[in-house]
Design an enzyme around this catalytic site. Structure first.
Site, PDB file in Angstrom:
ATOM      1  N   CYS A  15     -51.375 -90.659  -7.693  1.00 36.89           N
ATOM      2  CA  CYS A  15     -52.291 -90.213  -6.645  1.00 36.89           C
ATOM      3  C   CYS A  15     -51.527 -89.845  -5.375  1.00 36.89           C
ATOM      4  CB  CYS A  15     -53.313 -91.300  -6.346  1.00 36.89           C
ATOM      5  SG  CYS A  15     -54.835 -90.651  -5.605  1.00 36.89           S
TER       6      CYS A  15
ATOM      7  N   ASP B 199     -59.339-101.405  -6.693  1.00 37.38           N
ATOM      8  CA  ASP B 199     -58.304-101.342  -5.660  1.00 37.38           C
ATOM      9  C   ASP B 199     -58.541-102.491  -4.681  1.00 37.38           C
ATOM     10  OD1 ASP B 199     -56.193-100.474  -4.094  1.00 37.38           O
ATOM     11  OD2 ASP B 199     -57.041 -98.501  -3.670  1.00 37.38           O
TER      12      ASP B 199
END
Length: 234
Positions: free
Chosen positions: A29, A150
């Site tokens: 990412c 996350d």
């Protein structure tokens, strides 16, 4: 009549086949340029993430996002990452750049996630910011294609570079595949995989030279560690 030993061997082979180790999928990412995207694809990325959030130091310019999508959308998933966007903003980005997935990283609700999927026709990842087991349990309210777990950071929507308690996912069972993110690095990704048995792992800051620029040696080390930590299907 089959010999007992042969029958046992065949049964054992079928069991081993059903438990065949799979290679871990990796999502890189915070990609902002073609060079880093090319390296991620070369290393075998399942997905690359392009951040569509102006406040992020890893925000990807619209023209660069379109170029990356054009070059690599047939070689891996190209994920647009959004934070509390308007529906029209997401739809426009998917159509304009050719994104193959959308990741919603803010406080978007289940209904909005469903509407993004309906409007764009692409798969949706919902980021779940974890501080306790309550957030893990609450993820089931989001019937998206993937859940990305996350760390919860005060005032932050990702990119903290810190991990959450992976043990919170140890006994988590869901029909929705889990992606583990947050503070992953070449030296700890194998442990994260061993604890959580995810569908995929996601890394941004853990393989950077600086925000928005990847360290290709660190990327290679991350892939080696992740793919060496093969897991059995849940």
């Amino acid at each position: 009549m089959s010999h007992p030993a042969l029958s046992w061997t065949r049964a054992r082979c079928r069991w081993v086949s059903s438990r065949t180790l799979r290679r871990m999928r990796v999502k890189i990412c915070g990609i902002t340029n073609l060079d880093d995207a090319a390296e991620a694809v070369l290393l075998g990325a399942w997905a690359i993430g392009l951040i569509h959030y102006d406040k992020s130091p890893r925000a990807c310019p619209a023209d660069e996002a379109a170029a990356i999508c054009a070059a690599y959308r047939r070689k891996c998933e190209v994920v647009g990452v959004f934070v509390n966007p308007e529906l029209e903003e997401v739809a426009k980005a998917v159509e304009g750049a050719g994104l193959t997935m959308v990741q919603l990283n803010g406080a978007e609700g289940p209904q909005f996630c469903a509407e993004v999927a309906r409007r764009t026709g692409v798969k949706v990842i919902k980021a779940i910011h974890v501080a306790s087991g309550a957030e893990v349990h609450g993820a089931e309210a989001f019937r998206t294609d993937f859940h990305l777990f996350d760390r919860r950071g005060k005032g932050l929507w990702g990119g903290t570079g810190e991990s959450f308690d992976w043990g919170l996912l140890r006994r988590h069972r869901s029909e929705i595949p889990a992606i583990v993110a947050g503070g992953l690095r070449p030296e700890n990704v194998a442990e994260a995989i061993a604890v959580t048995h995810p569908y995929a792992v996601d890394v941004a800051s853990g393989v950077e030279a600086e925000p928005g620029r990847k360290d290709h040696a660190a990327m290679a080390a991350f892939f080696e560690a992740a793919k060496g930590a093969s897991v059995t299907p849940a």
